[in-house]
Design an enzyme around this catalytic site. Sequence first.
Site, PDB file in Angstrom:
ATOM      1  N   ASP A  15      -3.723   3.325  13.844  1.00 53.76           N
ATOM      2  CA  ASP A  15      -2.907   3.926  12.797  1.00 53.76           C
ATOM      3  C   ASP A  15      -3.419   5.330  12.517  1.00 53.76           C
ATOM      4  O   ASP A  15      -4.228   5.866  13.289  1.00 53.76           O
ATOM      5  CB  ASP A  15      -2.852   3.045  11.547  1.00 53.76           C
ATOM      6  CG  ASP A  15      -4.190   2.954  10.807  1.00 53.76           C
ATOM      7  OD1 ASP A  15      -5.142   3.695  11.156  1.00 53.76           O
ATOM      8  OD2 ASP A  15      -4.281   2.133   9.876  1.00 53.76           O
ATOM      9  N   ARG A  17       0.843  -1.203   0.000  1.00 56.79           N
ATOM     10  CA  ARG A  17       0.000   0.000   0.000  1.00 56.79           C
ATOM     11  C   ARG A  17       0.876   1.250   0.000  1.00 56.79           C
ATOM     12  O   ARG A  17       1.558   1.531   0.985  1.00 56.79           O
ATOM     13  CB  ARG A  17      -0.938   0.011   1.208  1.00 56.79           C
ATOM     14  CG  ARG A  17      -1.840   1.243   1.246  1.00 56.79           C
ATOM     15  CD  ARG A  17      -3.030   1.090   2.168  1.00 56.79           C
ATOM     16  NE  ARG A  17      -2.691   1.094   3.581  1.00 56.79           N
ATOM     17  CZ  ARG A  17      -3.589   1.188   4.567  1.00 56.79           C
ATOM     18  NH1 ARG A  17      -4.883   1.280   4.278  1.00 56.79           N
ATOM     19  NH2 ARG A  17      -3.200   1.166   5.831  1.00 56.79           N
TER      20      ARG A  17
END
Length: 540
Positions: free
Chosen positions: A453, A169
């Site tokens: 996150d 990603r």
Amino acid sequence: MSAPAPSPLAVVDAEPLPRQEEVLTEAALAFVAELHRRFTPRRDELLARRAERRAEIARTSTLDFLPETAAIRADDSWRVAPAPAALNDRRVEITGPTDRKMTINALNSGAKVWLADFEDASAPTWENVVLGQVNLIDAYTRKIDFTDPRSGKSYALKPADELATVVMRPRGWHLEERHLTFDGRPVPGALVDFGLYFFHNAQRLIDLGKGPYFYLPKTESHLEARLWNDIFVFAQDHVGIPQGTVRATVLIETITAAYEMEEILYELRDHAAGLNAGRWDYLFSIVKNFRDGGAKFVLPDRNAVTMTAPFMRAYTELLVRTCHKRGAHAIGGMAAFIPSRKDAEVNKVAFEKVKADKDREAGDGFDGSWVAHPDLVPIAMASFDAVLGNRPNQKDRLREDVSVAPGDLIAIDSLDAKPTYDGLRNAVQVGVRYIEAWLRGLGAVAIFNLMEDAATAEISRSQIWQWINAGVVFENGEKATPELARKVAAEELAAIRAEIGEEAFAAGKWQQAHDLLLHVSLDADYADFLTLPAYEQLVG
């Protein structure tokens, strides 16, 4: 063969890193420079289009499926390309940053896929950007090992047939990489992450029987998916691999993308591998886009917005139906629990919740789901094994029973829950603790037994902002105001100082994190992304 021309890219304000020359080769940098030259102007136009669309939502307080793409949705004949063998069974995926220890543990975890994250689980220090690439190259060449300096424990890769398939990603379109410039201008972080990884590993992965696979974050429209598709076409031609080798799974983690899921798959159809249902970023996107929409768009505490909320059910069921109609994988959301080594009862309760969540996803038709910790892999695996058996996926389950109207996706007021004072305190606690770690270069952080996150910090600061601007009154009679937020933040900072001690407090970035959280939570001009002002303060 002649040597490549010197790259027009410059590495600026960056301390030399061990082995960086293996990643920042002239040929790799020339490739990134060409990506930048060809595609950054379109990226800039699409970022401007995001702002225009946000202004339109502010004016109308609504969204709808696009009339101009109705023919694509109505055409039942098209499908995405069949999944490659390495991505056909995705029943459990583990996520995490690309530091050396995580790289080994994720590949060894027993999950089918590892989302190797240069985005929300990684603070984009130059060291994380470059050495993350080194670690992946080392993993593919089986030259990776790690010994924990504290415990002395050693880590090494299992046999190749036991390793997870990597889906990488890159950063979202809004972020720049300040350490790589072209004519004095930073190159988009997405092109740096994608370009370096693809250039070094595309052929290597093909030789391993896999391929260059990607997760695309924070996509807001099918036009952004079209840009990625054009990048893939160019990149495959550039290195001389067959078209369709690249595969991309798009995170549907913005409210606008939820209205364009079919169009996103259509734009990427030769390279599409599926869609994923994110949670915190999706809620953050709702707050961001509908922040002028009044009381009916006010979200309750983040933990009260479960995937069973009516508007979240509409989103996830529409995603499954859309993916399976077009032959794509539908991947479910994150189980973020981090097992406690000290409290078996906490683990028991959390594992039961994880099981119920994964049972629901498998029962709804998802083909796989995410976990944040290796201990959760067996739990999620059992949920999907019970439904899939020996089948690699359940794309044949078309979910034609699902019918979602445009208003269903934004029916926030269908929730009974309300914002609470404890919710405000939790948002401040988690926001300060996460931002402090991010400013030290850590993107994936265990806080209160959850792996958090950047999306966590985004929803935390967005809720504080929304509640204050909506004049929410909590159940204890206190009104959400800037003064209350500052009071709670000061109390939390004092509590952290008492908890960790004066020396550790002084060594950290606690005051800086406190100030940044309040800045983005209280500023009348809502920042599009917390990571933009945070990146200006990130050292390294």
